[in-house]
Write a protein that holds these residues in place. Structure first.
Motif, PDB file in Angstrom:
ATOM      1  N   MET A 111       0.831  -1.215   0.000  1.00  0.00           N
ATOM      2  CA  MET A 111       0.000   0.000   0.000  1.00  0.00           C
ATOM      3  C   MET A 111       0.858   1.255   0.000  1.00  0.00           C
ATOM      4  O   MET A 111       0.579   2.232  -0.687  1.00  0.00           O
ATOM      5  CB  MET A 111      -0.911  -0.007   1.240  1.00  0.00           C
ATOM      6  N   GLU A 112       1.949   1.206   0.761  1.00  0.00           N
ATOM      7  CA  GLU A 112       2.830   2.364   0.840  1.00  0.00           C
ATOM      8  C   GLU A 112       3.466   2.662  -0.515  1.00  0.00           C
ATOM      9  O   GLU A 112       3.574   3.830  -0.915  1.00  0.00           O
ATOM     10  CB  GLU A 112       3.917   2.124   1.888  1.00  0.00           C
ATOM     11  N   ILE A 113       3.882   1.599  -1.238  1.00  0.00           N
ATOM     12  CA  ILE A 113       4.500   1.809  -2.540  1.00  0.00           C
ATOM     13  C   ILE A 113       3.491   2.363  -3.540  1.00  0.00           C
ATOM     14  O   ILE A 113       3.829   3.206  -4.381  1.00  0.00           O
ATOM     15  CB  ILE A 113       5.126   0.502  -3.075  1.00  0.00           C
ATOM     16  N   LEU A 114       2.233   1.947  -3.468  1.00  0.00           N
ATOM     17  CA  LEU A 114       1.203   2.470  -4.359  1.00  0.00           C
ATOM     18  C   LEU A 114       0.953   3.955  -4.091  1.00  0.00           C
ATOM     19  O   LEU A 114       0.780   4.747  -5.016  1.00  0.00           O
ATOM     20  CB  LEU A 114      -0.089   1.674  -4.198  1.00  0.00           C
ATOM     21  N   ASN A 115       0.932   4.324  -2.826  1.00  0.00           N
ATOM     22  CA  ASN A 115       0.755   5.724  -2.459  1.00  0.00           C
ATOM     23  C   ASN A 115       1.910   6.563  -2.977  1.00  0.00           C
ATOM     24  O   ASN A 115       1.710   7.666  -3.501  1.00  0.00           O
ATOM     25  CB  ASN A 115       0.625   5.849  -0.942  1.00  0.00           C
ATOM     26  N   PHE A 116       3.131   6.016  -2.850  1.00  0.00           N
ATOM     27  CA  PHE A 116       4.299   6.753  -3.338  1.00  0.00           C
ATOM     28  C   PHE A 116       4.262   6.899  -4.850  1.00  0.00           C
ATOM     29  O   PHE A 116       4.564   7.969  -5.391  1.00  0.00           O
ATOM     30  CB  PHE A 116       5.590   6.055  -2.910  1.00  0.00           C
ATOM     31  N   LEU A 117       3.903   5.821  -5.562  1.00  0.00           N
ATOM     32  CA  LEU A 117       3.825   5.889  -7.020  1.00  0.00           C
ATOM     33  C   LEU A 117       2.765   6.887  -7.476  1.00  0.00           C
ATOM     34  O   LEU A 117       2.960   7.603  -8.465  1.00  0.00           O
ATOM     35  CB  LEU A 117       3.526   4.500  -7.589  1.00  0.00           C
ATOM     36  N   ALA A 118       1.641   6.932  -6.755  1.00  0.00           N
ATOM     37  CA  ALA A 118       0.599   7.910  -7.084  1.00  0.00           C
ATOM     38  C   ALA A 118       1.119   9.325  -6.864  1.00  0.00           C
ATOM     39  O   ALA A 118       0.855  10.223  -7.679  1.00  0.00           O
ATOM     40  CB  ALA A 118      -0.639   7.663  -6.229  1.00  0.00           C
ATOM     41  N   ARG A 119       1.871   9.534  -5.796  1.00  0.00           N
ATOM     42  CA  ARG A 119       2.429  10.865  -5.520  1.00  0.00           C
ATOM     43  C   ARG A 119       3.454  11.247  -6.585  1.00  0.00           C
ATOM     44  O   ARG A 119       3.494  12.395  -7.048  1.00  0.00           O
ATOM     45  CB  ARG A 119       3.065  10.874  -4.128  1.00  0.00           C
ATOM     46  N   TRP A 120       4.291  10.293  -6.955  1.00  0.00           N
ATOM     47  CA  TRP A 120       5.289  10.519  -7.998  1.00  0.00           C
ATOM     48  C   TRP A 120       4.611  10.867  -9.324  1.00  0.00           C
ATOM     49  O   TRP A 120       4.979  11.825 -10.004  1.00  0.00           O
ATOM     50  CB  TRP A 120       6.141   9.254  -8.134  1.00  0.00           C
ATOM     51  N   GLY A 121       3.603  10.080  -9.695  1.00  0.00           N
ATOM     52  CA  GLY A 121       2.870  10.355 -10.923  1.00  0.00           C
ATOM     53  C   GLY A 121       2.153  11.691 -10.875  1.00  0.00           C
ATOM     54  O   GLY A 121       2.116  12.416 -11.868  1.00  0.00           O
TER      55      GLY A 121
END
Length: 208
Positions: free
Chosen positions: A1-11
């Motif tokens: 979940m943390e990696i998905l949140n980070f990827l969304a923030r990066w995108g």
């Protein structure tokens, strides 16, 4: 979940750079060039350059909005919503809607891609684009302020000041649809107006 949140923030950041960068290009560079270009150069730019730039512009806006929704849902689940997030998200949402519902439909007419009153459509697109430029300064400020500025994460939201800002945003959006450019008519004017509006929102939040 943390990696998905980070990827969304990066995108969200990457798509936002694309979107806002092109917004500034249209307002600060292309508009001035169109006024000075020769008829041949103007015709070529309208046929080949502007449509491609608008493709990246509108899809950059779409992806920025969608990744923002993902981040906003995460913030809501963590119960760390605050005034700054609300104001930033509202500004961003109006900007996204302006792109897809006002700027793009009217630019298609202004560029001769579809039939219609080109001068009138160009005026509507320009006003909405200037409004988005006006909103861009405070939008970025409040997105960054939500976790980093006094009153960010860990504080309640829904203050009188926040609702005052919401009303002001709504009035400015109405002007962006049916009003006039006013001080936003020039590049310098819209930049100054955006900075002044940012300061006004901060003052309202802190003092009201």
């Amino acid at each position: 979940m943390e990696i998905l949140n980070f990827l969304a923030r990066w995108g969200h950041v990457l798509f936002g750079i694309t979107w806002i960068g092109l917004l500034y290009y249209f307002n600060f560079i292309q508009g001035g060039y169109f006024k000075k270009a020769t008829p041949e150069a103007l015709a070529d730019a309208k046929k080949n350059l502007a449509p491609e730039a608008l493709w990246w512009f509108r899809w950059g806006a779409m992806m920025t909005f969608l990744t923002g929704l993902i981040l906003l849902m995460g913030v809501s689940k963590l119960n760390v919503m605050n005034d700054y997030i609300v104001i930033g998200a509202l500004l961003g949402t109006f900007m996204f809607l302006n792109v897809w519902l006002v700027i793009w439909p009217n630019q298609k007419i202004a560029l001769g891609m579809v039939d219609g009153d080109a001068p009138k459509a160009a005026g509507k697109a320009l006003l909405a684009s200037r409004t988005n430029t006006l909103f861009s300064g405070p939008m970025v400020f409040f997105m960054l302020a939500s976790p980093h500025f006094s009153g960010g994460y860990g504080h309640g939201w829904g203050s009188t000041g926040m609702w005052g800002c919401v009303v002001l945003i709504a009035l400015l959006e109405v002007n962006g649809l049916v009003g006039k450019q006013g001080p936003m008519a020039s590049v310098r004017g819209v930049i100054v107006s955006s900075l002044v509006l940012t300061g006004a929102f901060v003052a309202v939040l802190k003092l009201v």
